[in-house]
Design an enzyme around this catalytic site. Structure first.
Site: not given
Length: 235
Positions: A14, A177, A16
């Site tokens: 991922d 995250d 961000d």
């Protein structure tokens, strides 16, 4: 170490909250948009909680100050145009890679493992941000939220990435995250790795089978530390 790690042939990340902390610039764009529309600004922490589903959804959430509501279509369109104009011009004013991001990517690259980015951010913005951060050359593939008909938590981007990289999706790792990353990985049938330093709450996500990652790490070099012995064995 999870046994599945022994079969890893590619690692997807991922963007961000995983490779970089982009909230300061996302929040600045939100503040500029709200100011232009004559609305009150939101704290950066609130904007952080709204990140992860693409800028279109982020604009809805910022305009309504609600994770689930949608703004009036006319207001959203004005807001989206304003947000994108500001954000395109200020992608990396404050955004920085996390402290061990580049070290972790360099270590993985040294093993000859192809790396990919699978983000819900627009592909053009994601590619440009990675370029500005000096990370673009580490990746064989960058997929954004608008690259395919579906985005995370759909497994489609992960399956597509594996196909492009010429591997079985079961031999890929998805590092992220958020719940979107973990749900997408589980649905695709690949290993899910959660990071503790991003915007998602790994302790909370780990309480639910649907969002519990297979493996939790505190820094990207930990992936290399587990893969390196395997690659040495293969040689």
């Amino acid at each position: 170490m999870n046994a599945a790690i022994e079969h890893v042939q590619a690692v997807a990340f991922d963007l961000d909250g995983t490779l970089c902390d982009s909230v300061p610039d996302l929040a600045a764009a939100a503040e500029a948009m709200l100011e232009q529309l004559g609305m009150k600004p939101l704290p950066a922490k609130v904007v952080e909680s709204y990140v992860g589903d693409g800028i279109g959804k982020l604009v809805h959430r910022v305009l309504t100050n609600d994770r689930d509501r949608e703004a009036d279509s006319e207001l959203w369109e004005k807001g989206f145009v304003s947000y994108m104009k500001y954000y395109r011009d200020h992608l990396s004013v404050f955004t920085r890679p996390y402290p061990e991001t580049e070290a972790g990517l360099a270590l993985l690259k040294s093993l000859g493992i192809p790396l990919a980015v699978i983000t819900n951010k627009n592909e053009i913005l994601a590619a440009e941000l990675l370029k500005q951060l000096g990370l673009a050359d580490y990746f064989s593939l960058i997929l954004g939220g608008d690259s395919l008909p579906e985005k995370k938590p759909s497994p489609l981007p992960l399956r597509h990435a594996a196909e492009v990289l010429g591997i079985d999706v079961a031999n890929m790792v998805m590092v992220g995250d958020s719940r979107n990353d973990i749900i997408a990985a589980k649905a695709a049938g690949c290993l899910s790795v959660g990071v503790t330093f991003g915007y998602g709450d790994m302790t909370l996500l780990s309480q639910d089978d649907a969002t519990r990652p297979d493996w939790i790490i505190g820094s990207l070099p930990e992936i290399y530390e587990n893969l390196q012995p395997q690659k040495n064995k293969e040689e």
